[in-house]
Scaffold this motif. Structure first.
Motif, PDB file in Angstrom:
ATOM      1  N   UNK A   5       8.019 -30.395  30.778  1.00 39.28           N
ATOM      2  CA  UNK A   5       7.223 -29.168  30.820  1.00 39.28           C
ATOM      3  C   UNK A   5       8.007 -27.967  31.321  1.00 39.28           C
ATOM      4  N   UNK A   6       8.904 -28.178  32.270  1.00 37.17           N
ATOM      5  CA  UNK A   6       9.606 -27.044  32.884  1.00 37.17           C
ATOM      6  C   UNK A   6      11.001 -26.811  32.315  1.00 37.17           C
ATOM      7  N   UNK A   7      11.776 -27.848  32.134  1.00 34.64           N
ATOM      8  CA  UNK A   7      13.174 -27.687  31.732  1.00 34.64           C
ATOM      9  C   UNK A   7      13.320 -27.732  30.216  1.00 34.64           C
ATOM     10  N   UNK A   8      12.901 -28.832  29.599  1.00 30.55           N
ATOM     11  CA  UNK A   8      13.075 -28.970  28.162  1.00 30.55           C
ATOM     12  C   UNK A   8      12.280 -27.918  27.396  1.00 30.55           C
ATOM     13  N   UNK A   9      11.053 -27.651  27.817  1.00 25.05           N
ATOM     14  CA  UNK A   9      10.223 -26.652  27.126  1.00 25.05           C
ATOM     15  C   UNK A   9      10.832 -25.265  27.224  1.00 25.05           C
ATOM     16  N   UNK A  10      11.337 -24.911  28.411  1.00 25.08           N
ATOM     17  CA  UNK A  10      11.977 -23.604  28.578  1.00 25.08           C
ATOM     18  C   UNK A  10      13.158 -23.469  27.617  1.00 25.08           C
ATOM     19  N   UNK A  11      13.973 -24.499  27.549  1.00 23.09           N
ATOM     20  CA  UNK A  11      15.142 -24.444  26.664  1.00 23.09           C
ATOM     21  C   UNK A  11      14.712 -24.282  25.216  1.00 23.09           C
ATOM     22  N   UNK A  12      13.735 -25.056  24.783  1.00 20.86           N
ATOM     23  CA  UNK A  12      13.282 -24.998  23.393  1.00 20.86           C
ATOM     24  C   UNK A  12      12.658 -23.649  23.053  1.00 20.86           C
ATOM     25  N   UNK A  13      11.931 -23.048  23.999  1.00 25.03           N
ATOM     26  CA  UNK A  13      11.263 -21.773  23.747  1.00 25.03           C
ATOM     27  C   UNK A  13      12.218 -20.582  23.765  1.00 25.03           C
ATOM     28  N   UNK A  14      13.309 -20.684  24.520  1.00 28.27           N
ATOM     29  CA  UNK A  14      14.155 -19.519  24.742  1.00 28.27           C
ATOM     30  C   UNK A  14      15.536 -19.577  24.106  1.00 28.27           C
ATOM     31  N   UNK A  15      15.972 -20.755  23.665  1.00 28.94           N
ATOM     32  CA  UNK A  15      17.323 -20.910  23.121  1.00 28.94           C
ATOM     33  C   UNK A  15      17.271 -21.635  21.782  1.00 28.94           C
ATOM     34  N   UNK A  16      17.986 -21.121  20.794  1.00 27.27           N
ATOM     35  CA  UNK A  16      18.093 -21.788  19.509  1.00 27.27           C
ATOM     36  C   UNK A  16      19.400 -21.394  18.844  1.00 27.27           C
ATOM     37  N   UNK A  17      20.309 -22.272  18.707  1.00 31.03           N
ATOM     38  CA  UNK A  17      20.231 -23.654  19.174  1.00 31.03           C
ATOM     39  C   UNK A  17      20.525 -23.755  20.668  1.00 31.03           C
ATOM     40  N   UNK A  18      20.239 -24.898  21.231  1.00 34.61           N
ATOM     41  CA  UNK A  18      20.644 -25.229  22.600  1.00 34.61           C
ATOM     42  C   UNK A  18      21.321 -26.589  22.517  1.00 34.61           C
ATOM     43  N   UNK A  19      22.641 -26.595  22.707  1.00 34.64           N
ATOM     44  CA  UNK A  19      23.391 -27.841  22.586  1.00 34.64           C
ATOM     45  C   UNK A  19      23.991 -28.239  23.927  1.00 34.64           C
ATOM     46  N   UNK A  20      23.928 -29.518  24.202  1.00 35.11           N
ATOM     47  CA  UNK A  20      24.552 -30.116  25.377  1.00 35.11           C
ATOM     48  C   UNK A  20      25.575 -31.098  24.821  1.00 35.11           C
TER      49      UNK A  20
END
Length: 138
Positions: A61-76
């Motif tokens: 809810x806090x980490x993964x959702x933030x990344x998906x909503x604000x970054x595209x792409x987001x790669x680790x």
């Protein structure tokens, strides 16, 4: 002359590598299957999601959702796994992402300290250069 020894990958490194591979292909159920229900997840100061999160739900809810909503792409992208005994793995690699609102991209080095029990991740602490993240967000 001796033959070089074959280095085998331990169970902890295999579990962590599997987690990153699942994350890379967007397979959230596979990632969550490798996380303890009461995982402790620590994000570094300087990030919008900085802090300590307890439990898979909080991480999603806090980490993964933030990344998906604000970054595209987001790669680790891990490029090295260091086993520290049988139940700790340090993953070294790069974050690569583009911010949805600003259109700015960044790359930043990371170290993830990952602790496991019975092949399941019980804690993950991210250590990263957060300056490039902040620059991309503004």
């Amino acid at each position: 002359m001796t033959t070089p020894e074959t280095v085998t990958e331990g169970a902890a490194v295999r579990a962590v590598r599997t987690m990153y591979e699942a994350f890379a292909r967007g397979d959230l159920p596979a990632v969550l299957a490798l996380l303890d229900p009461e995982i402790t997840w620590i994000e570094p100061d300087g990030l919008a999601v900085a802090g300590t999160y307890t439990g898979r739900d909080a991480v999603v809810e806090e980490v993964f959702s933030y990344s998906a909503q604000n970054w595209d792409p987001f790669r680790v992208v891990p490029d090295e796994f260091l086993a520290v005994g049988d139940d700790v793995v340090v993953a070294l690699g790069w974050y690569d992402a583009t911010h949805r609102s600003t259109g700015k991209s960044f790359s930043a080095r990371f170290a993830h300290v990952i602790r496991l029990r019975d092949g399941v991740v019980t804690s993950m602490e991210a250590i990263a250069d957060t300056h490039p993240w902040r620059e991309a967000e503004t």
